[in-house]
Design a protein around this motif. Structure first.
Motif, PDB file in Angstrom:
ATOM      1  N   LEU B 110      39.215  49.762  35.699  1.00 18.54           N
ATOM      2  CA  LEU B 110      38.920  49.957  37.123  1.00 18.54           C
ATOM      3  C   LEU B 110      39.075  48.639  37.886  1.00 18.54           C
ATOM      4  O   LEU B 110      39.613  48.601  38.993  1.00 18.54           O
ATOM      5  N   GLY B 111      38.608  47.563  37.277  1.00 15.50           N
ATOM      6  CA  GLY B 111      38.690  46.243  37.911  1.00 15.50           C
ATOM      7  C   GLY B 111      40.130  45.830  38.175  1.00 15.50           C
ATOM      8  O   GLY B 111      40.461  45.312  39.245  1.00 15.50           O
ATOM      9  N   LEU B 112      41.000  46.083  37.186  1.00 23.12           N
ATOM     10  CA  LEU B 112      42.417  45.741  37.356  1.00 23.12           C
ATOM     11  C   LEU B 112      43.008  46.512  38.533  1.00 23.12           C
ATOM     12  O   LEU B 112      43.738  45.961  39.359  1.00 23.12           O
ATOM     13  N   TRP B 113      42.647  47.772  38.590  1.00 19.94           N
ATOM     14  CA  TRP B 113      43.192  48.629  39.646  1.00 19.94           C
ATOM     15  C   TRP B 113      42.653  48.205  41.016  1.00 19.94           C
ATOM     16  O   TRP B 113      43.424  47.935  41.948  1.00 19.94           O
ATOM     17  N   PHE B 114      41.329  48.116  41.121  1.00 23.86           N
ATOM     18  CA  PHE B 114      40.719  47.742  42.400  1.00 23.86           C
ATOM     19  C   PHE B 114      41.200  46.365  42.857  1.00 23.86           C
ATOM     20  O   PHE B 114      41.490  46.152  44.030  1.00 23.86           O
ATOM     21  N   ASN B 121      46.317  44.708  49.803  1.00 25.54           N
ATOM     22  CA  ASN B 121      45.860  45.014  51.158  1.00 25.54           C
ATOM     23  C   ASN B 121      44.976  43.900  51.685  1.00 25.54           C
ATOM     24  O   ASN B 121      43.987  44.153  52.363  1.00 25.54           O
ATOM     25  N   GLN B 122      45.336  42.683  51.344  1.00 24.31           N
ATOM     26  CA  GLN B 122      44.494  41.540  51.682  1.00 24.31           C
ATOM     27  C   GLN B 122      44.089  41.542  53.154  1.00 24.31           C
ATOM     28  O   GLN B 122      44.926  41.704  54.038  1.00 24.31           O
ATOM     29  N   ASN B 123      42.770  41.368  53.375  1.00 21.50           N
ATOM     30  CA  ASN B 123      42.178  41.297  54.710  1.00 21.50           C
ATOM     31  C   ASN B 123      42.286  42.585  55.521  1.00 21.50           C
ATOM     32  O   ASN B 123      42.054  42.595  56.716  1.00 21.50           O
ATOM     33  N   LYS B 124      42.638  43.683  54.848  1.00 20.02           N
ATOM     34  CA  LYS B 124      42.602  44.962  55.546  1.00 20.02           C
ATOM     35  C   LYS B 124      41.288  45.662  55.202  1.00 20.02           C
ATOM     36  O   LYS B 124      40.503  45.177  54.404  1.00 20.02           O
ATOM     37  N   LYS B 125      41.088  46.855  55.784  1.00 21.75           N
ATOM     38  CA  LYS B 125      39.807  47.557  55.607  1.00 21.75           C
ATOM     39  C   LYS B 125      39.515  47.867  54.140  1.00 21.75           C
ATOM     40  O   LYS B 125      38.395  47.697  53.669  1.00 21.75           O
ATOM     41  N   LEU B 126      40.543  48.353  53.432  1.00 24.00           N
ATOM     42  CA  LEU B 126      40.357  48.741  52.035  1.00 24.00           C
ATOM     43  C   LEU B 126      39.897  47.547  51.204  1.00 24.00           C
ATOM     44  O   LEU B 126      39.012  47.663  50.341  1.00 24.00           O
ATOM     45  N   ASP B 127      40.487  46.401  51.489  1.00 23.16           N
ATOM     46  CA  ASP B 127      40.114  45.162  50.805  1.00 23.16           C
ATOM     47  C   ASP B 127      38.649  44.829  51.075  1.00 23.16           C
ATOM     48  O   ASP B 127      37.887  44.495  50.163  1.00 23.16           O
ATOM     49  N   GLY B 128      38.249  44.996  52.334  1.00 17.86           N
ATOM     50  CA  GLY B 128      36.860  44.720  52.695  1.00 17.86           C
ATOM     51  C   GLY B 128      35.900  45.659  51.979  1.00 17.86           C
ATOM     52  O   GLY B 128      34.885  45.237  51.436  1.00 17.86           O
ATOM     53  N   PHE B 129      36.278  46.940  51.928  1.00 16.96           N
ATOM     54  CA  PHE B 129      35.441  47.946  51.269  1.00 16.96           C
ATOM     55  C   PHE B 129      35.274  47.610  49.786  1.00 16.96           C
ATOM     56  O   PHE B 129      34.160  47.576  49.258  1.00 16.96           O
ATOM     57  N   LEU B 130      36.394  47.327  49.129  1.00 12.89           N
ATOM     58  CA  LEU B 130      36.324  46.996  47.707  1.00 12.89           C
ATOM     59  C   LEU B 130      35.558  45.689  47.482  1.00 12.89           C
ATOM     60  O   LEU B 130      34.893  45.518  46.461  1.00 12.89           O
ATOM     61  N   ARG B 189      37.117  41.088  41.373  1.00 15.53           N
ATOM     62  CA  ARG B 189      37.168  39.843  42.157  1.00 15.53           C
ATOM     63  C   ARG B 189      38.173  38.869  41.570  1.00 15.53           C
ATOM     64  O   ARG B 189      38.938  38.219  42.282  1.00 15.53           O
ATOM     65  N   PHE B 190      38.152  38.808  40.257  1.00 21.10           N
ATOM     66  CA  PHE B 190      39.050  37.866  39.584  1.00 21.10           C
ATOM     67  C   PHE B 190      40.512  38.267  39.774  1.00 21.10           C
ATOM     68  O   PHE B 190      41.351  37.440  40.134  1.00 21.10           O
ATOM     69  N   VAL B 191      40.786  39.562  39.539  1.00 21.01           N
ATOM     70  CA  VAL B 191      42.160  40.051  39.683  1.00 21.01           C
ATOM     71  C   VAL B 191      42.637  39.847  41.113  1.00 21.01           C
ATOM     72  O   VAL B 191      43.764  39.425  41.355  1.00 21.01           O
ATOM     73  N   ARG B 192      41.763  40.127  42.071  1.00 20.32           N
ATOM     74  CA  ARG B 192      42.147  39.991  43.474  1.00 20.32           C
ATOM     75  C   ARG B 192      42.617  38.565  43.760  1.00 20.32           C
ATOM     76  O   ARG B 192      43.706  38.358  44.288  1.00 20.32           O
ATOM     77  N   SER B 193      41.789  37.581  43.404  1.00 21.95           N
ATOM     78  CA  SER B 193      42.168  36.211  43.757  1.00 21.95           C
ATOM     79  C   SER B 193      43.382  35.742  42.956  1.00 21.95           C
ATOM     80  O   SER B 193      44.265  35.073  43.490  1.00 21.95           O
ATOM     81  N   GLU B 194      43.472  36.148  41.692  1.00 22.02           N
ATOM     82  CA  GLU B 194      44.644  35.778  40.890  1.00 22.02           C
ATOM     83  C   GLU B 194      45.908  36.379  41.485  1.00 22.02           C
ATOM     84  O   GLU B 194      46.927  35.722  41.637  1.00 22.02           O
TER      85      GLU B 194
END
Lengths: 349, 305
Positions: B110-114, B121-130, B189-194
Motif C-alpha cells: 500500500l505504501g509503494l502505491w500511495f 500528483n505532487q502538491n495536488k489535492k490527492l497528495d495532500g489527502f495521502l 512518505r519515504f516512497v513519495r520523497s524518493e
C-alpha cells in the motif's frame, strides 16, 4: 526556397515561480531545414535550453507556452500539444542528446535495454529484434566490443562511452530532428572531438536536421551551418556560420566573439562582456543587452529593436542597423580575430 | 557472494552474543523474583533456586547459559511447568511470523502505491489527502488503532471476528490492518520523497524524451530507482512490527510470541525473556541481511564484497 521541416514562430514561454512570472522565452522565431545544423548560442540563462525543451514538451510543470506561439512540424502545431500527444513526437520525430552523460542514463537498466526501448515503442520491434538493432547502433556510434558490453550497466562505463550510449538512444527511433543540448560540455576536450565527429557522421548518414545548443563558439565553427545567437530569451542575430563569424552585426555577438579563447597570443587578452544579463522577472523595455553594451544608443534603452535584414540569410536585432544610426564598426579585437581565422581556417563548402 | 554471506554471518554471531550478554545482565537488575506466590516458604524458594541454578553466582549462571545456548538449549520455562522454551517459541513463532509477514506485505505494498500516486500528483489535492493519512498513520500507535478497529468493525458493524487465531482467515484481518498502518505510512512518505527526487533526475528526463509514455517511465525507470533506498527501510519496519505485535497480539488474544513475551516479563520468567529476545534479534538480523542482498540484486552498482 526550401520548406523548413520545423518552424518556430513567436515562441513565448514563461515560468510561474513564488517570486513572480519569469519570461524565459520572449518571442523566438527560427526555421530548421532538412539536413542542416542550426547552432543556438548564448550564455547560461539566455533561454537556449528552454527553447529546445519546449520543442519536446519537456519543460517543468510550472512552464506555460503562451497562446499564439507556434511550433510547426509539418502541418501540426506542437505548441498546442497535450501531454499524451507528445509521445508520438518524442524520440520518433524529435530526439534529444542530453548534456551530462554521467546522470542521463538509468543506473538500474542495462545500456542495451535503454537503447532498445525507443525501438520497441516507435518501430514496433520485438525484444529480440530490438536487441540486435541496439547492438548494431552501438557499433555505429563507435562503442568498441559492443557484444560484450551490451548488458553492462552505465556505472561500468566512462563518460565518453556513456555519451555515445546517450547518442545511440537518441538515434534509436530514427528521428528527423536531433537536438543536441551541450552534448560535449561535460566531457574532456579529447573526447569532445570524438563525440562531435560521431554526431556529424550520423547526421550525414541519416540526413537528420540538428539543433545544436552550445555556448562554445569553437564547437559552433566546427559543426554549424547556421547560427542563432540568443540573449535574455530572444534571438538577437541569425545567419550562416560565415556571416556570424566574419560579419557579425549585433554588439552582443561581438562580445561573444571577443570572449572566445584562442591559442594565438597575437590576438591579445581574453575579453569579457561586462555586467550581468537582465532579470527576466522584470524584462527590460528596450534592448535587453543595452545596459552592457558600449555601443548602446538612447533608443536601445527605450524600444526593442526589430530585425534588420543584412542579407537573405542574415538578420540582426539592433538599432545600429537602422539607417539613422551612427556608423559603428566592430571592435578591433573582432577584426584581428577575423583576420586570424581567415588565415588559419578555411571553412569547407 | 559466499564470502560476503560468511562475513555477515560472523558479524551476526558477534551481535547475537552482545544481545545475549546485555539482556542477561539487564535482567539481573530487574526488581522482584520469579516467586510471586506469597505462600511459598523460604525453603521452597531455596529449593526452586537450586533446581534452576539461580543460587549460583551470576557469572556462573551466565556461563552456563552461554554453553547451553551453544547446544541449542534455551532452558525451561518457569511459568509453564516442564515446557522447554524452544517448544514454547516453536508453537507460537509461526503465528506471529504469519501476522508480521501479512502486515509487512500489506503495509509496504500500500505504501509503494500511495507514495507513487502522491509523488505523481505532487502538491495536488490527492497528495495532500495521502499526506494526512500517512501522518495519521505514523502518529497513531498500532495498539490504539487495534482498539478502534476492534470497536468499529468487530463490535459495532460486526463484520469481522474480534479475537482468536487459527479458526478462519477473517480472524487475521483486523490485527493485520492494525499492524500494517505504521509500515504503510512510513513507506508512503519515504516512497513519495524518493520518487519526487527520482522524477526530477536527468535519466527520467531522458526516459521521457524517448516518448515511451509516462506510465512506462514510472514503471520501468522511476520505481526501480526509488526502490533502492526503500529496501533499507524493511529492516527497521520489521523491528517496528516485532514490538507492535506484542501489544496487538494481546489485544486480539492471539497466542503469538509477542503475547508470551509480554506475560513473561512481570512473572520474571527469565528463560522465556531470554529466548524471545534472542529470537527477535535473530529475526531482525536475518531481515537486514535479506534486504542487503535484495539491494544488491536491484541496484547493479552495489556489489557484495
Amino acid at each position: 526556397m526550401q520548406t523548413p521541416i520545423l518552424e518556430v514562430k513567436n515562441l513565448e514561454v514563461s515560468f510561474a515561480t513564488y517570486a513572480g512570472t519569469i519570461q524565459a522565452i520572449r518571442g523566438v522565431d527560427f526555421q530548421l531545414f532538412e539536413g542542416e545544423t542550426l547552432a543556438i548560442v548564448g550564455e547560461s540563462g539566455s533561454g537556449k535550453s528552454v527553447t529546445t525543451k519546449t520543442l519536446l514538451g519537456l519543460n517543468a510543470a510550472n512552464a506555460t507556452v503562451k497562446k499564439g506561439s507556434q511550433i510547426l512540424l509539418g502541418n501540426t502545431n506542437l505548441a498546442d500539444y497535450k501531454e499524451k500527444d507528445w509521445d508520438q513526437i518524442r524520440g520518433k520525430k524529435i530526439a534529444m542528446v542530453f548534456q551530462d552523460p554521467m546522470t542521463s542514463l538509468d543506473p538500474t537498466m542495462t545500456i542495451g535495454k535503454q537503447i532498445a526501448e525507443p525501438m520497441e515503442k516507435h518501430l514496433g520491434k520485438k525484444a529480440k529484434e530490438a536487441r540486435e538493432a541496439a547492438l548494431a547502433l552501438m557499433k555505429d556510434v563507435g562503442i568498441p566490443d559492443a557484444e560484450e558490453h551490451i548488458d553492462d550497466y552505465p556505472h561500468q562505463w566512462s563518460g565518453g562511452m556513456r555519451q555515445r550510449a546517450v547518442i545511440a538512444i537518441a538515434l534509436a527511433a530514427e528521428p528527423d530532428i536531433l537536438i543536441a543540448d551541450e552534448p560535449t560540455t561535460a566531457l574532456d576536450v579529447t573526447i569532445q572531438a570524438q563525440i562531435l565527429n560521431i554526431l556529424k557522421a550520423q547526421q550525414k548518414k541519416r540526413k537528420m536536421a540538428v539543433i545544436f545548443i552550445t555556448h562554445d563558439l569553437g564547437v559552433v565553427a566546427d559543426v554549424a551551418d547556421r547560427v542563432a545567437v540568443m540573449y535574455a530569451g530572444k534571438i538577437v542575430e541569425k545567419g550562416t556560420v560565415n556571416e556570424i563569424f566574419y560579419n557579425p552585426k549585433h554588439p552582443y555577438t561581438w562580445g561573444l566573439l571577443s570572449s572566445m579563447p584562442t591559442t594565438s597570443t597575437a590576438l591579445g587578452s581574453l575579453h569579457a562582456i561586462p555586467g550581468t544579463p537582465p532579470d527576466l522577472l522584470y524584462p527590460p523595455k528596450g534592448d535587453a543587452f543595452a545596459n552592457r553594451n558600449a555601443y548602446a544608443l538612447k533608443i536601445d534603452h527605450e524600444k526593442q529593436p526589430p530585425f534588420f535584414q543584412v542579407s537573405p540569410t542574415h538578420e540582426a536585432a539592433t538599432w545600429l542597423l537602422d539607417k539613422r544610426a551612427p556608423k559603428v564598426v566592430p571592435p578591433e579585437e573582432i577584426q584581428k580575430r577575423q583576420a586570424y581565422w581567415q588565415e588559419h581556417f578555411v571553412k569547407e563548402g | 557472494m559466499a564470502r560476503y554471506i560468511l562475513k555477515r554471518a560472523l558479524i551476526l554471531i558477534i551481535t547475537m552474543w552482545i544481545v545475549v550478554t546485555a539482556t542477561f545482565f539487564l535482567m539481573q537488575i530487574l526488581p522482584g523474583t520469579p516467586y510471586n506466590n506469597p505462600k511459598l516458604t523460604q525453603s521452597a524458594i531455596d529449593q526452586l533456586n537450586a533446581t534452576y541454578g539461580l543460587d549460583k553466582p551470576v557469572l556462573v549462571q551466565y556461563w552456563d547459559y552461554l554453553i547451553n545456548l551453544l547446544h541449542g538449549d534455551l532452558g525451561t520455562s518457569f511459568q509453564y511447568q516442564n515446557q522447554s522454551v524452544s517448544t514454547l517459541i516453536g508453537q507460537r513463532l509461526p503465528i506471529s511470523a504469519q501476522l508480521g509477514f501479512q502486515a509487512l506485505v500489506v503495509g509496504v505494498l500500500l505504501g509503494l502505491w500511495f507514495g507513487a500516486v502522491s509523488a505523481r500528483n505532487q502538491n495536488k489535492k490527492l497528495d495532500g489527502f495521502l499526506g494526512v493519512i500517512s501522518t495519521l498513520g505514523i502518529s497513531t500507535p498500532s495498539f490504539i488503532l487495534a482498539i478502534v478497529l476492534l470497536f468499529v468493525f468487530g463490535y459495532q458493524l460486526d463484520w469481522l471476528p474480534i479475537s482468536g487465531w487459527g479458526d478462519s482467515f477473517s480472524q487475521t484481518i483486523l490485527p493485520t490492518l492494525a499492524l500494517a498502518v505504521t509500515p504503510m505510512a512510513i513507506t508512503t512518505r519515504f516512497v513519495r520523497s524518493e520518487m519526487i527526487e527520482v522524477l526530477h533526475s536527468d535519466y527520467i528526463q531522458l526516459a521521457r524524451a524517448k516518448g515511451i509514455g509516462e506510465d512506462q517511465v514510472i514503471q520501468k525507470h522511476a520505481y526501480r530507482n526509488s526502490m533502492i533506498p526503500i529496501l533499507t527501510l524493511i529492516g527497521p519496519l520489521t523491528a517496528g512490527l516485532l514490538t507492535g505485535s506484542t501489544l496487538v497480539e494481546n489485544i486480539f488474544s492471539i497466542p503469538g510470541i509477542g503475547q508470551q513475551f509480554v506475560s513473561s516479563i512481570p512473572t520474571k520468567d527469565y528463560p522465556v525473556i531470554m529466548g524471545t529476545t534472542i529470537v527477535y534479534a535473530l529475526m531482525l538480523m536475518v531481515m537486514i541481511l535479506i534486504t542487503d542482498i535484495l539491494t544488491a540484486i536491484v541496484d547493479p552498482r552495489v556489489r557484495l564484497q
